[in-house]
Design a protein around this motif. Structure first.
Motif, PDB file in Angstrom:
ATOM      1  N   THR A  15      81.160  14.119  20.419  1.00 48.87           N
ATOM      2  CA  THR A  15      81.199  15.462  20.004  1.00 48.87           C
ATOM      3  C   THR A  15      82.338  16.267  20.622  1.00 48.87           C
ATOM      4  O   THR A  15      82.810  16.010  21.559  1.00 48.87           O
ATOM      5  N   PHE A  16      82.993  17.463  19.922  1.00 53.86           N
ATOM      6  CA  PHE A  16      83.663  18.312  20.445  1.00 53.86           C
ATOM      7  C   PHE A  16      83.331  19.117  21.511  1.00 53.86           C
ATOM      8  O   PHE A  16      83.829  19.391  22.295  1.00 53.86           O
ATOM      9  N   GLY A  17      82.195  19.518  21.444  1.00 51.78           N
ATOM     10  CA  GLY A  17      81.278  20.295  22.395  1.00 51.78           C
ATOM     11  C   GLY A  17      80.178  19.792  22.814  1.00 51.78           C
ATOM     12  O   GLY A  17      79.475  18.774  22.501  1.00 51.78           O
ATOM     13  N   GLU A  18      79.601  20.345  23.915  1.00 49.14           N
ATOM     14  CA  GLU A  18      78.172  20.014  24.409  1.00 49.14           C
ATOM     15  C   GLU A  18      77.223  21.678  24.436  1.00 49.14           C
ATOM     16  O   GLU A  18      77.540  22.384  24.643  1.00 49.14           O
ATOM     17  N   SER A  19      76.007  20.995  24.531  1.00 47.95           N
ATOM     18  CA  SER A  19      75.261  22.174  24.379  1.00 47.95           C
ATOM     19  C   SER A  19      74.017  22.081  25.235  1.00 47.95           C
ATOM     20  O   SER A  19      72.786  22.331  25.045  1.00 47.95           O
ATOM     21  N   GLN A  20      74.211  21.702  26.556  1.00 49.53           N
ATOM     22  CA  GLN A  20      73.479  21.325  27.859  1.00 49.53           C
ATOM     23  C   GLN A  20      72.831  22.523  28.055  1.00 49.53           C
ATOM     24  O   GLN A  20      71.604  22.678  28.628  1.00 49.53           O
ATOM     25  N   ASN A  21      73.634  23.536  27.978  1.00 47.38           N
ATOM     26  CA  ASN A  21      72.987  24.742  28.647  1.00 47.38           C
ATOM     27  C   ASN A  21      71.778  25.317  27.826  1.00 47.38           C
ATOM     28  O   ASN A  21      70.919  26.109  28.227  1.00 47.38           O
ATOM     29  N   LEU A  22      71.785  25.057  26.385  1.00 43.32           N
ATOM     30  CA  LEU A  22      70.829  25.278  25.516  1.00 43.32           C
ATOM     31  C   LEU A  22      69.455  24.786  25.696  1.00 43.32           C
ATOM     32  O   LEU A  22      68.296  25.279  25.878  1.00 43.32           O
ATOM     33  N   ARG A  23      69.521  23.314  26.318  1.00 45.58           N
ATOM     34  CA  ARG A  23      68.454  22.649  26.955  1.00 45.58           C
ATOM     35  C   ARG A  23      67.768  23.417  28.068  1.00 45.58           C
ATOM     36  O   ARG A  23      66.413  23.381  28.194  1.00 45.58           O
ATOM     37  N   LYS A  24      68.793  23.506  29.010  1.00 42.31           N
ATOM     38  CA  LYS A  24      68.093  24.503  30.162  1.00 42.31           C
ATOM     39  C   LYS A  24      67.344  25.749  29.599  1.00 42.31           C
ATOM     40  O   LYS A  24      66.312  26.185  30.363  1.00 42.31           O
ATOM     41  N   LEU A  25      68.059  26.538  28.690  1.00 38.38           N
ATOM     42  CA  LEU A  25      67.325  27.728  28.174  1.00 38.38           C
ATOM     43  C   LEU A  25      66.086  27.477  27.629  1.00 38.38           C
ATOM     44  O   LEU A  25      65.051  28.404  27.887  1.00 38.38           O
ATOM     45  N   ILE A  26      65.856  26.419  26.892  1.00 39.73           N
ATOM     46  CA  ILE A  26      64.422  26.337  26.198  1.00 39.73           C
ATOM     47  C   ILE A  26      63.670  25.831  27.380  1.00 39.73           C
ATOM     48  O   ILE A  26      62.454  26.449  27.278  1.00 39.73           O
ATOM     49  N   LYS A  27      63.811  25.222  28.575  1.00 39.69           N
ATOM     50  CA  LYS A  27      62.803  24.981  29.567  1.00 39.69           C
ATOM     51  C   LYS A  27      62.631  26.260  30.342  1.00 39.69           C
ATOM     52  O   LYS A  27      61.479  26.314  30.815  1.00 39.69           O
ATOM     53  N   ASN A  28      63.596  27.150  30.376  1.00 38.98           N
ATOM     54  CA  ASN A  28      63.264  28.259  31.332  1.00 38.98           C
ATOM     55  C   ASN A  28      62.728  29.127  30.544  1.00 38.98           C
ATOM     56  O   ASN A  28      62.091  30.047  31.115  1.00 38.98           O
ATOM     57  N   THR A  29      62.571  29.261  29.360  1.00 35.61           N
ATOM     58  CA  THR A  29      61.991  30.279  28.443  1.00 35.61           C
ATOM     59  C   THR A  29      60.440  29.771  27.804  1.00 35.61           C
ATOM     60  O   THR A  29      59.771  30.456  27.526  1.00 35.61           O
ATOM     61  N   LEU A  30      60.239  28.527  27.802  1.00 31.38           N
ATOM     62  CA  LEU A  30      59.160  28.169  27.231  1.00 31.38           C
ATOM     63  C   LEU A  30      58.641  27.160  28.486  1.00 31.38           C
ATOM     64  O   LEU A  30      58.990  25.878  28.629  1.00 31.38           O
ATOM     65  N   THR A  31      57.600  27.868  29.178  1.00 29.76           N
ATOM     66  CA  THR A  31      57.211  26.908  30.468  1.00 29.76           C
ATOM     67  C   THR A  31      56.171  26.144  30.191  1.00 29.76           C
ATOM     68  O   THR A  31      55.448  26.051  28.917  1.00 29.76           O
TER      69      THR A  31
END
Length: 303
Positions: free
Chosen positions: A102-118
């Protein structure tokens, strides 16, 4: 049983959050089923808990860097005053040289999900008995899949939420369980049918588009704007088909559907996350739902 269904829509999810807040807090609806696609999948776990203030804070403060670990486009002021995207050649080239598909990556969104839904919140939600379901597109098997919180561990369910949001080719293509997965909206933008199949008799549906098309898209100015316009066209078709199917299934199951569209065009590019606009959209969603329910009550009283 009552269900809440939230469509995909990127940054426009802030509007859906406002509508849902009104339905939960002011109308006092008790939902047993929550089904979401893409941005809807990010909302539903927090709404089911309910952690409305928490998810509102997230949606009204999120930045591009919270989503993209490698953003493949630049955002600039458009000719007609709005914002538009153009390709970031260096970022795209760097990503492709690393072997990405893909042109871009969204690994930061994966981290955000884990940081916000414990994990504690995940277990609390699982024990509540509520059905929380996210939509994903299995590109390998050419099918839409619905992932329930009751079938997975914490880490796996966080993966499915993330996968449901991955708007390829701008975000990550994820390989899981031997298959390639992407944004659930490619197959089921508004999963009304799934909510009814799971037993819902009343379904409140938040659709992050206007009921009638109010605009003509501006001419594509670069390959990325062409690609986003093409994706939007296809997703519009999927959305309308989902609504028709949902109404048909509801008729056969004696289910009631309440549709909440956006009253105006919020944005023509939902990949742009603007904190000020998203904060306003949340408030607009709340006020819109309040006005809509007021009008419905007046109609009922008149009858």
């Amino acid at each position: 049983m009552r269900a809440l269904v939230i469509s995909g829509g990127g940054s426009k999810g802030a509007f859906a959050g406002g509508v849902a807040q009104y339905l939960l807090e002011e109308q006092g609806y008790n939902y047993e089923i929550f089904v979401g696609t893409s941005t809807g999948s990010l909302l539903i776990s927090h709404l089911a808990l309910p952690n409305i203030n928490k998810i509102k804070e997230i949606y009204t403060s999120v930045k591009q860097s919270d989503i993209f670990s490698n953003r493949p486009f630049r955002i600039k002021k458009g000719k007609f005053g709005g914002k538009e995207i153009s390709i970031d050649h260096l970022s795209v080239l760097r990503n492709l040289l690393r072997g990405s598909k893909t042109f871009g990556e969204s690994q930061n969104l994966r981290k955000l999900i884990k940081n916000t839904l414990t994990e504690t919140e995940f277990n609390q939600l699982k024990e509540s008995g509520k059905e929380v379901v996210v939509t994903v597109s299995n590109l390998s098997l050419n099918q839409v899949e619905y992932k329930s919180i009751h079938d997975f561990t914490y880490n796996d369910f966080c993966d499915w939420i993330w996968i449901s949001c991955n708007y390829i080719p701008f975000m990550s293509l994820v390989q899981k369980d031997g298959c390639e997965y992407a944004d659930g909206g490619f197959g089921s933008m508004i999963p009304i049918e799934e909510a009814i199949n799971r037993g819902a008799k009343t379904v409140d549906v938040i659709i992050l588009e206007t009921e009638v098309t109010y605009y003509n898209r501006l001419p594509s100015r670069n390959p990325f704007s062409l690609l986003t316009n093409m994706h939007s066209f296809m997703l519009d078709r999927v959305e309308k088909q989902n609504i028709r199917i949902g109404k048909f299934v509801a008729g056969n199951h004696n289910a009631i559907i309440n549709l909440y569209y956006t009253p105006t065009v919020l944005t023509t590019n939902s990949l742009i996350f603007d904190k000020k606009k998203m904060s306003n959209w949340w408030d607009s969603g709340f006020n819109y739902a309040k006005q809509k329910n007021k009008e419905l009550n007046e109609i009922k009283d008149a009858e």
